[in-house]
Scaffold this active site. Structure first.
Site, mmCIF file in Angstrom:
data_model
loop_
_atom_site.group_PDB
_atom_site.id
_atom_site.type_symbol
_atom_site.label_atom_id
_atom_site.label_comp_id
_atom_site.label_asym_id
_atom_site.label_seq_id
_atom_site.Cartn_x
_atom_site.Cartn_y
_atom_site.Cartn_z
ATOM 1 C CE LYS A 54 -3.665 -2.567 2.287
ATOM 2 N NZ LYS A 54 -4.375 -2.930 3.520
ATOM 3 C CD GLN A 98 -3.138 -4.515 6.644
ATOM 4 O OE1 GLN A 98 -3.097 -3.495 5.955
ATOM 5 N NE2 GLN A 98 -3.738 -5.613 6.244
ATOM 6 C CG ASP A 121 -9.141 -0.286 4.860
ATOM 7 O OD1 ASP A 121 -8.852 -0.318 3.640
ATOM 8 O OD2 ASP A 121 -8.424 -0.785 5.743
#
Ligand code: NAP
Length: 284
Positions: A54, A98, A121
């Site tokens: 990412k 994460q 997200d």
């Protein structure tokens, strides 16, 4: 093979190129790039690879990356304090924590600490609520990628029967809601669904978001359907999807391969979400 191959790799590359152009325009207009902060607690090897990917992707499109790596035993209060700082930092447009996190932490609590307008997200309660209520907001990346692939294929979901196999908060549930918002008639299936094959056979658009290799057989596919295989199953033989690709390809109108289908769209959509968050922050 009768079905058209839906090339997610090419679509993701095109999306990244578009984001690169749009980021340059953003910098010209506002004098600074969008920023993405990733927060990784612990030393999970898979998570380290994902986060590195990412961060690398950010650099490639001109987004500034903030890469926060915390020790596995970092206290809850310290992680929450970092997220609060990132929420308040105007250079940070988007934040992601994460998952999974170490056992002494609660992944949902951490995700929910991220301000909704920076939740790139799209996994917080606020973001899920916005999606469920049809309000503007940042949408989860993988199902957003699927919608973009369908659009690229010229699939107009309105009035179609869409079947989603899987009801996770990450994929299946938001997938169904995005299709519903696009006026498809949506059925969401899961591990307790009775006669899954018969329901799948009704689908004009069939999305597999399961994690069971080759669950979807060729004779589960309605002739002429569009099949999207979101499965990412790592076997000794390599990466494989949730659909029996060879058999389904004989029946479907179009189908995504694994790898090279849905997978590449996820990070591309994360970059797109980060730019969108930055633009929203400036729009006030
Ligand atoms: P998950 O949280 O494990 O959810 C799986 C879903 O599938 C659950 O709703 C489960 O039902 C359902 N299910 C399991 N076995 C089933 C069966 N035999 N018949 C019908 N339904 C069944 O997984 P996820 O996070 O949603 O991920 C799903 C797949 O997508 C995985 O292969 C994952 O690697 C992949 N994925 C790919 C990307 C990407 O491309 N970047 C991103 C995210 C996920 P219950 O709810 O009843 O348990």
């Amino acid at each position: 093979m009768a079905a058209t191959l839906i090339d997610g790799k090419a679509r993701a590359a095109a999306l990244r190129a578009q984001v690169t152009t749009d980021v340059a325009a953003f910098v010209a207009a506002h004098g600074r790039p969008p920023g993405l902060a990733t927060v990784l607690v612990g030393d999970d090897a898979g998570s380290q690879i994902y986060v590195a990917g990412k961060q690398r992707a950010c650099v490639e499109v001109g987004i500034r990356g903030f890469d926060h790596r915390l020790e596995p035993d970092t206290p809850r209060a310290a992680v929450l304090a970092l997220l609060d700082d990132l929420n308040a930092d105007p250079d940070v447009s988007g934040i992601l924590c994460q998952l999974p996190v170490p056992a002494h932490l609660d992944g949902l609590e951490l995700t929910n600490r991220i301000a909704a307008d920076k939740d790139v997200d799209g996994l917080s309660v606020a973001s899920a609520g916005r999606l469920a209520l049809g309000l503007p907001g940042l949408r989860p990346c993988t199902p957003t990628g699927v919608m973009l692939l369908l659009a690229e294929q010229g699939v107009e979901p309105q009035g179609l029967e869409a079947v989603v196999i899987g009801r996770s908060n990450l994929f299946g549930k938001p997938m169904g809601q995005l299709l519903l918002a696009a006026n498809a008639t949506v059925t969401t299936c899961h591990s307790r669904t009775a006669d899954l094959a018969a329901i799948c056979r009704r689908a004009d658009v069939l999305v597999a978001a399961v994690g069971v290799p080759h669950l979807v057989q060729g004779d589960w596919v309605k002739p002429g359907a569009v099949v999207v295989d979101g499965g990412m199953n790592r076997l000794d033989t390599g990466l494989t999807g949730d659909v029996d690709f060879a058999a389904a390809s004989e029946v479907a109108r179009a189908i995504t391969p694994v790898p090279g289908g849905v997978g590449p769209m996820t990070i591309a959509c994360l970059l797109r979400n980060t730019l969108q968050a930055a633009e929203l922050a400036f729009a006030g």
